[in-house]
Design a protein around this motif. Structure first.
Motif, PDB file in Angstrom:
ATOM      1  N   LYS A  53      -3.260   5.547  24.634  1.00  0.00           N
ATOM      2  CA  LYS A  53      -2.567   6.248  23.548  1.00  0.00           C
ATOM      3  C   LYS A  53      -3.091   7.678  23.441  1.00  0.00           C
TER       4      LYS A  53
ATOM      5  N   PHE B  72      -1.323   7.502  18.874  1.00  0.00           N
ATOM      6  CA  PHE B  72       0.049   7.990  19.015  1.00  0.00           C
ATOM      7  C   PHE B  72       0.627   7.509  20.339  1.00  0.00           C
TER       8      PHE B  72
ATOM      9  N   LYS C 140       3.311   8.778  21.829  1.00  0.00           N
ATOM     10  CA  LYS C 140       3.796   9.918  22.606  1.00  0.00           C
ATOM     11  C   LYS C 140       2.953  11.141  22.306  1.00  0.00           C
ATOM     12  N   LYS C 141       2.833  11.987  23.286  1.00  0.00           N
ATOM     13  CA  LYS C 141       2.096  13.239  23.107  1.00  0.00           C
ATOM     14  C   LYS C 141       2.760  14.088  22.025  1.00  0.00           C
ATOM     15  N   ARG C 142       4.083  14.068  21.999  1.00  0.00           N
ATOM     16  CA  ARG C 142       4.839  14.841  21.026  1.00  0.00           C
ATOM     17  C   ARG C 142       4.495  14.421  19.593  1.00  0.00           C
ATOM     18  N   ASP C 143       4.298  13.115  19.368  1.00  0.00           N
ATOM     19  CA  ASP C 143       3.922  12.629  18.043  1.00  0.00           C
ATOM     20  C   ASP C 143       2.556  13.172  17.630  1.00  0.00           C
TER      21      ASP C 143
ATOM     22  N   ASP D  90       2.993  16.808  16.734  1.00  0.00           N
ATOM     23  CA  ASP D  90       3.629  16.942  15.415  1.00  0.00           C
ATOM     24  C   ASP D  90       2.628  16.701  14.302  1.00  0.00           C
ATOM     25  N   TRP D  91       1.795  15.661  14.467  1.00  0.00           N
ATOM     26  CA  TRP D  91       0.778  15.384  13.457  1.00  0.00           C
ATOM     27  C   TRP D  91      -0.181  16.567  13.323  1.00  0.00           C
TER      28      TRP D  91
ATOM     29  N   GLU E 280      12.839  15.127   5.420  1.00  0.00           N
ATOM     30  CA  GLU E 280      12.648  15.891   6.654  1.00  0.00           C
ATOM     31  C   GLU E 280      12.897  17.390   6.488  1.00  0.00           C
TER      32      GLU E 280
END
Length: 162
Positions: free
Chosen positions: A11, A33, A35-38, A41-42, A95
């Protein structure tokens, strides 16, 4: 500020550094996480929160607001606020970026609440609509007074009066 893949779990982990109110450097770590993108975003939302940047989402700002309110009001009041915010306000504004919410958006949200009917065909009472609007006003007042958000002066609680 870095993102790494955990070799054991597979992860993604996010690390961010900041200075607390005493000036000490601290590290914040969050892991798990998918995904790396998640993770990115965090990290971005965390940095916006720490910098008190109003470019954050409404949901992130509400988290900050509720953390602050939890220490300042009675438990029953806090639970009431939490319920109203989670069920009536967040589904609509979640959002959206805080600084991009306009008076027209709030009026649309109010119109949606006014026209809401439950399974028995009953709508929300005028008193309850005012209470819901008061919670949204409290959130925006918090943003205006403590974070410098430009006030939405056109929006006042007159729309819910029949």
């Amino acid at each position: 500020m870095s993102i790494h893949k955990n070799k054991v779990t597979g992860k993604w982990d996010a690390y961010s550094y900041y200075y607390d109110y005493t000036g000490k450097r601290k590290q914040k770590h969050k892991s798990g996480f998918a995904k790396k993108r998640d993770a990115q975003d965090w990290e971005r939302q965390f940095n916006l929160k720490k910098d008190r940047n109003l470019d954050m989402t409404f949901e992130v700002f509400v988290e900050m607001y509720m953390t602050n309110e939890e220490k300042r009001v009675k438990c029953s009041t806090f639970l009431t606020k939490q319920h109203i915010i989670e069920k009536k306000i967040l589904p609509y504004f979640k959002e959206r970026k805080l600084k991009e919410i306009t008076a027209a958006d709030i009026i649309e949200w109010q119109n949606e609440l006014i026209s809401f009917k439950n399974a028995k065909g009953k709508g929300l009472s005028q008193d309850y609509l005012r209470i819901i609007h008061a919670q949204l006003s409290a959130i925006f007042n918090h943003a205006v007074n403590l974070y410098g958000l430009a006030a939405l002066s056109e929006v006042r609680c007159r729309l819910f009066v029949s």
